[in-house]
Design an enzyme around this catalytic site. Structure first.
Site, PDB file in Angstrom:
ATOM      1  N   CYS A 114      41.949  41.945  47.617  1.00 30.40           N
ATOM      2  CA  CYS A 114      41.782  43.399  47.478  1.00 30.40           C
ATOM      3  C   CYS A 114      42.407  44.195  48.620  1.00 30.40           C
ATOM      4  O   CYS A 114      42.685  45.385  48.462  1.00 30.40           O
ATOM      5  CB  CYS A 114      40.301  43.743  47.364  1.00 30.40           C
ATOM      6  SG  CYS A 114      39.453  42.910  46.000  1.00 30.40           S
ATOM      7  N   HIS A 240      39.237  51.019  49.182  1.00 30.91           N
ATOM      8  CA  HIS A 240      39.301  50.079  48.064  1.00 30.91           C
ATOM      9  C   HIS A 240      38.197  50.407  47.066  1.00 30.91           C
ATOM     10  O   HIS A 240      37.034  50.551  47.437  1.00 30.91           O
ATOM     11  CB  HIS A 240      39.158  48.647  48.568  1.00 30.91           C
ATOM     12  CG  HIS A 240      38.881  47.651  47.492  1.00 30.91           C
ATOM     13  ND1 HIS A 240      39.615  47.605  46.324  1.00 30.91           N
ATOM     14  CD2 HIS A 240      37.942  46.672  47.390  1.00 30.91           C
ATOM     15  CE1 HIS A 240      39.142  46.641  45.549  1.00 30.91           C
ATOM     16  NE2 HIS A 240      38.130  46.064  46.182  1.00 30.91           N
ATOM     17  N   ASN A 270      37.163  47.908  39.349  1.00 33.39           N
ATOM     18  CA  ASN A 270      37.743  47.262  40.523  1.00 33.39           C
ATOM     19  C   ASN A 270      39.044  46.588  40.115  1.00 33.39           C
ATOM     20  O   ASN A 270      39.044  45.606  39.376  1.00 33.39           O
ATOM     21  CB  ASN A 270      36.756  46.235  41.086  1.00 33.39           C
ATOM     22  CG  ASN A 270      37.260  45.557  42.354  1.00 33.39           C
ATOM     23  OD1 ASN A 270      38.447  45.547  42.641  1.00 33.39           O
ATOM     24  ND2 ASN A 270      36.347  44.968  43.112  1.00 33.39           N
TER      25      ASN A 270
END
Length: 314
Positions: A114, A240, A270
């Site tokens: 990520c 993020h 996500n």
């Protein structure tokens, strides 16, 4: 030393919208539980024909169009991803081929999960600084639906597909701050996609959440110090897009209450390495962000790795 600036930000999302109500038919969950825990209302899933490189190429083309730059001007392509199954040719090479870039560009894939996109920006910036690159295409692209464990209600509600891209170019002045990056190796198993688990995404959500509540504000302040930007001068924060409960308090914790905070996780889920450029591109389409506005970008993920920098809005 040569500076770097952002020319444009682009993105691509698959057409299929998957609501929490649809997920209720697949896993043991419900809309109230998902929104209360992570703030997600819906996400996008790609079709079988939309591979990681296809998503990346579509986001890249959007960024190139916004920059008014032909693909032929690009001399470096970097793709950040953790969900590409094919090892070679890598995704960057495939994107360069699909864009018909003629001039032997450098093609690099990186995988820090990520946190991949800020890492990739830093690599491109350093290549520009030393004259190895003039125009770089930096992409985060993920198809996490391919690695989702639909027997795990805690992770199946999180993952989504999409891509985001930036065009960077050499500049007389420096419009991207030095990166602050690092890792917490002892937490390496907190987020993982491993063959021993059938290549499915898994995480220790509580461990990650506890780490973020204590470590994120400190690291974010260090990024601003390195960028020589005061918290009250930050115009936009793009964290993020993992969990709305992590994203929402950050501005207050670092003293940047005036900043516009990206909360694309609510409608995109996500998307790992794609989440920062995807969220920023959508925010810039929806909101007038003046050129030169300081934008704090910060991501964390598998490894446990983290990275961030401040860019000036194009």
């Amino acid at each position: 030393m040569i500076g770097t600036r952002v020319l444009s930000v682009g993105h691509y999302q698959p057409e299929r919208v998957v609501t929490n109500a649809e997920l209720e038919k697949i896993v043991d969950t419900n809309d109230e539980w998902i929104q209360r825990r992570v703030g997600i209302r819906e996400r996008r899933w790609a079709g079988p024909e939309e591979t990681v490189d296809i998503l990346a190429r579509k986001a890249a083309q959007d960024a190139l169009d916004k920059a008014g730059m032909p693909a032929s001007d690009i001399d470096t392509v970097i793709v950040a991803t953790c969900s590409a199954f094919d090892r070679s040719p890598n995704m960057a090479a495939r994107v360069a081929d699909q864009l018909k870039i003629p001039n032997a560009p450098a093609t690099i894939d990186i995988n820090t999960a990520c946190s991949g996109f800020p890492h990739a920006i830093a690599i491109a910036q350093q290549a520009i600084a030393f004259g190895s690159t003039t125009n770089a295409l930096v992409i985060g692209s993920e198809k996490l639906s391919d690695v989702t464990d639909f027997t795990d209600r805690t992770t199946a509600v999180l993952t989504a597909d999409g891509a985001g891209a930036m065009v960077l170019t050499a500049s007389e002045d420096q419009q991207i701050s030095p990166v602050l990056w690092g890792s917490v190796p002892e937490m390496g198993d907190a987020v993982r996609i491993e063959r021993s688990n059938d290549d499915k995404f898994a995480q220790n959500g509580q461990s990650v959440f506890r780490w973020t509540t204590t470590a994120l504000p400190k690291i974010a302040r260090e990024i601003l110090e390195r960028a020589k930007v005061e918290p009250e001068d930050v115009g936009v924060i793009v964290l993020h897009q993992a969990n709305l409960r992590i994203i929402e308090p950050l501005a207050r914790k670092i003293g940047a209450e005036q900043a516009l905070v990206a909360t694309d996780v609510t409608e995109s889920g996500n998307t790992s390495a794609a989440s920062i450029p995807l969220a920023l591109s959508k925010l810039m389409e929806q909101t007038d962000i003046p050129t030169g506005t300081p934008i704090l970008m910060f991501a964390f993920g598998g490894g446990l790795s983290y990275a961030g920098q401040v860019i000036q809005a194009p």
